[in-house]
Enzyme design. Structure first.
Site, short mmCIF file in Angstrom:
data_model
loop_
_atom_site.label_atom_id
_atom_site.label_comp_id
_atom_site.label_asym_id
_atom_site.label_seq_id
_atom_site.Cartn_x
_atom_site.Cartn_y
_atom_site.Cartn_z
N TYR A 109 32.30 13.90 46.53
CA TYR A 109 31.12 14.55 47.10
C TYR A 109 29.99 14.68 46.08
CZ TYR A 109 33.70 15.79 51.32
OH TYR A 109 34.42 15.73 52.49
N LYS A 127 46.94 14.75 45.43
CA LYS A 127 47.54 13.43 45.59
C LYS A 127 47.76 12.83 44.20
CE LYS A 127 48.98 10.13 48.36
NZ LYS A 127 50.24 10.29 49.11
N ASP A 176 49.55 14.51 51.67
CA ASP A 176 50.04 14.04 52.96
C ASP A 176 51.24 14.85 53.44
OD1 ASP A 176 50.95 12.71 50.63
OD2 ASP A 176 51.99 11.22 51.82
N ASP A 186 38.23 19.54 52.67
CA ASP A 186 37.43 19.27 53.85
C ASP A 186 38.33 18.89 55.02
OD1 ASP A 186 35.32 18.80 55.54
OD2 ASP A 186 34.43 17.18 54.36
#
Length: 409
Positions: free
Chosen positions: A154, A224, A275, A299
């Site tokens: 971002y 992750k 995940d 987000d």
């Protein structure tokens, strides 16, 4: 509502927030349905404050501008006067702002966060009885997401496919780092992901302090890092460093444990691959209290959690720094419903409830939540919820606001 600054006083900030009895609070109406939901929010907040404090306290509202309304008035999408006002008054609230996809002006929401240094996006997600949900047990969801606001992809460092500098960068990557799968550099764009120790640690620090103050039992660092070892993996390691070095966390089988100094209870700090976290919050949401994560994960995750309890239309949010706070509706502008008095103002109203608690006006916040809970329980809802309920006719935006006020006791 008083859109004036004649009587009001500024909120002050030294080591902590100091709120006068008649604080000046700026608000941004917002684009699209902002013109419908913002007046509803102002009405509900004013009523809650009056119910709680009589004439001893009141908010002096000051309208400031961003988005289409700002552009129409000033020729700028985000005037410097708006930034200056939020920094001056320390607390503000905003409706949704237009974010073009694929071009045009930059995201105003991201720009506001970056210009004001609002490094935390705090999203509490909890179920309200009576709200239609696709889940069998949405009442098990009570999770607060701490999303890092200032970094990740971002930050906006991107290289357009086909540009000379992009192709040169891709060739460098291919040659120096043995990136063999860049088959067509002329048709490939590049984005840069930035994760720093400073930003990671200050976010996790705030999440842990929140867990202590709210007597939560579990903080999960979501990342992750199994794939992105030097960015998301580093976030996880830096998060644990904060727990150990600043909160005296001790190693246990499944992570680290902090003792809450307020009640002696243990707070478990763990990490979860992103995940896997998405699966776990669906299957066993009761296992999560506080999630700390980076910008993109946060987000996605906060919106996915909101879907479990009825959608982002009833999910509040706040963007915070050490000194300033900007509360906001977490949904988009919904231009098809703009000006029709049909939109659900719950997200913005619940964000205002967060604002009242931030100010230390807990009695007014309690009144507001009471009105919201009793309205939803009585199936006095807007059309977005009513169409999923048998035999319920949806209320207008303004009538729903009035119902919330009527249910405050």
């Amino acid at each position: 509502m008083v859109d004036s600054v004649e009587k009001g006083q500024q909120i002050q900030w030294t080591d902590s927030i100091s709120v006068p009895d008649f604080p000046i609070i700026p608000y941004i109406e917002g684009d699209g349905i902002g013109s419908d939901i913002t007046p509803a929010m102002l009405k509900v907040v004013n009523h809650a404050v009056s119910k709680a404090y009589g004439d001893k306290r009141a908010i002096e509202w000051k309208e400031i501008f961003a988005g289409q309304k700002a552009f129409d008035l000033t020729g700028e999408w985000l005037p410097q006067d708006t930034i200056d006002a939020i920094e001056k008054y320390h607390v503000a609230i905003k409706g949704p702002l237009t974010t073009p996809v694929g071009g045009g002006i930059r995201s105003l929401n991201v720009a506001l966060r970056q210009k004001l240094g609002l490094f935390i996006c705090q999203r509490p997600v909890q179920y309200f009885e009576g709200v239609p949900s696709p889940m069998m047990h949405p009442e098990k969801v009570d999770i607060t997401v701490f999303r890092e606001n200032s970094e990740d992809i971002y930050i906006g460092i991107e290289f357009k496919a086909g540009d000379t500098e992009t192709k040169r960068l891709l060739e460098t990557l291919k040659n120096q780092y043995a990136v063999d799968n860049i088959a067509r550099p002329e048709n490939t764009g590049v984005g840069v992901k930035l994760i720093s120790e400073h930003a990671s640690k200050r976010l996790v620090r705030q999440a842990l302090q929140y867990a202590i103050s709210q007597e939560k039992e579990h903080v999960a660092l979501v990342h992750k890092g199994n794939i992105m070892k030097y960015t998301e993996g580093a976030f996880c390691h830096w998060g644990y460093d904060v727990a150990v070095e600043e909160f005296a966390a001790k190693k246990v089988e499944w992570g680290y444990e902090i003792e809450n100094p307020n009640n002696g209870q243990k707070i478990l700090v763990t990490d979860v691959i992103a995940d896997a976290c998405f699966q776990q919050v669906l299957l066993k949401p009761e296992n999560f209290d506080v999630i700390a994560t980076m910008n993109l994960n946060g987000d996605y995750l906060s919106d996915a959690l909101a879907a479990q309890i009825g959608g982002i239309g009833i999910a509040p949010g706040a963007n915070l720094s050490d000194r300033d706070a900007l509360f906001e509706a977490t949904h988009g502008t919904a231009p098809l419903y703009a000006g029709k008095n049909l939109a659900n103002p719950s997200s913005l109203i619940l964000s205002a409830e967060m604002m009242l608690r931030h100010m230390g006006w807990s009695e007014a916040a309690d009144k507001l939540i009471q009105g919201m809970r009793l309205s939803l329980k009585a199936k006095e809802v807007t059309q977005d919820f009513a169409r999923h309920m048998e035999g319920v006719e949806g209320l207008s935006t303004s009538d729903f606001a009035q119902a919330i006020c009527r249910h405050m006791r």
